[in-house]
Design a protein around this motif. Structure first.
Motif: not given
Length: 365
Positions: A207-208, A263-267, A271-274, A324-325
């Protein structure tokens, strides 16, 4: 450029991370902006630095001690007030609403004269992290983790004294720096954005820095497509401080927009939050993601929560989508560091973004 250059995106990502914590107004953030301007010029035309004067807030030192003088792990909320040493008893104060998304228990430290000296919010189910304070308070406001609530409750029942202090600084000569670049010349404008600032506690690999690198890699790959719309690459400052950078950018926007993709956060999780809206736009997003070749578990949220840079555009009536993931276990934490697992999800996110742009008719092979 038809394939993902894994090493290129990885190099950009690691470079951003290497600047360390990048809170608004900091030297680290200014240095990061200089680097990102150079990278944006590699992949875009018409590059601009959009500067806005803005007061910055800095956490210098703080402490929260129990009745035995043992320190309680804590962070100051962003824009918390400051104080010299204070002392008082713990009392329950009700609840604290954060980002219109969370409602957490709040305690207060009260002196013998019944004067409130400080507030303490408990982050439900997780460790303490810095978050934005929306209460516009002038007193110290700490966040502690869920485990620390036991100590607060014990102190409340035993009427044990707590002590603490908070040293903060306000910088009145600071500014925000948003970076924009343009790809394509025709059609309604599409904004592809990510923020590059962090809170003061973390270098922010997930993040991020990851989201920023994904946007830049996507921009680099667009040379392999016919671009049917104008695409603005937007890297924002001040997201962690109540979306200040994107608010300024949205306020100044005078072009007709097709939509905003944030695009905010790729962990590390799958789970892909949309977060998208309005519902008419969400349905278009769903149809594309339902046919995606990528492996992920979608989690749709409509209307989109307000906690990221799409929000100022949505408030103006634009179609928006935030991807985001999510990775709550390391959000705003010193544990958010470089990990190869995040890079795998970053590569997946680039492919998903390209699928969306193609499915929405913005680009074509």
């Amino acid at each position: 450029m038809s394939e993902i250059k894994k090493d290129w995106m990885k190099e950009v990502w690691r470079h951003i991370i290497a600047y360390g914590a990048k809170p608004m107004g900091s030297l680290n953030l200014r240095n990061t902006a200089g680097y990102l301007e150079t990278v944006v010029r590699e992949v875009c035309g018409n590059v601009k630095i959009c500067q806005y004067p803005e007061k910055a807030w800095v956490a210098e030192e703080w402490a929260l001690l129990d009745g035995e003088g043992k320190e309680i792990p804590s962070y100051l909320f962003l824009e918390s007030g400051g104080s010299r040493w204070f002392e008082g008893r713990v009392e329950f104060a009700g609840y604290h609403r954060v980002w219109d998304m969370y409602v957490w228990k709040r305690y207060m430290i009260v002196s013998n004269e019944r004067e409130i000296k400080a507030y303490i919010t408990v982050r439900e189910g997780e460790e303490a992290i810095p978050q934005m304070l929306f209460a516009s308070g002038d007193l110290p406001h700490y966040m502690v983790g869920s485990e620390e609530e036991k100590r607060l409750e014990a102190a409340r029942k035993s009427r044990t004294l707590f002590r603490g202090y908070a040293k903060i600084q306000k910088q009145y000569d600071s500014w925000l720096q948003n970076i924009t670049g343009r790809i394509g010349k025709e059609g309604k404008k599409v904004i592809l954005c990510a923020h590059y600032d962090t809170v003061y506690s973390t270098e922010g690999a997930y993040d991020n820095a990851a989201g920023t690198a994904v946007v830049l890699e996507t921009a680099r790959r667009l040379s392999a497509y016919r671009v049917r719309n104008q695409i603005e690459i937007l890297l924002t400052d001040g997201e962690e401080f109540n979306l200040r950078g994107s608010k300024k950018q949205a306020e100044a926007e005078n072009e007709e927009l097709a939509f905003v993709l944030n695009i905010d956060g790729v962990g590390r999780e799958n789970t892909l939050e949309v977060w998208s809206g309005p519902e008419t736009f969400e349905r278009r997003i769903r149809r594309i993601l339902d046919e995606s070749r990528e492996v992920f578990v979608p989690k749709y949220i409509c209307p989109p929560p307000p906690g990221s840079d799409h929000a100022p555009y949505y408030e103006k009536g634009n179609d928006v989508c935030m991807l985001t993931f999510n990775d709550q276990g390391i959000l705003h934490s010193p544990k958010d560091v470089y990990e190869e697992r995040k890079l795998e999800n970053m590569e997946k996110m680039v492919r998903i973004v390209l699928e969306l742009l193609q499915g929405l008719g913005v680009i074509e092979k």
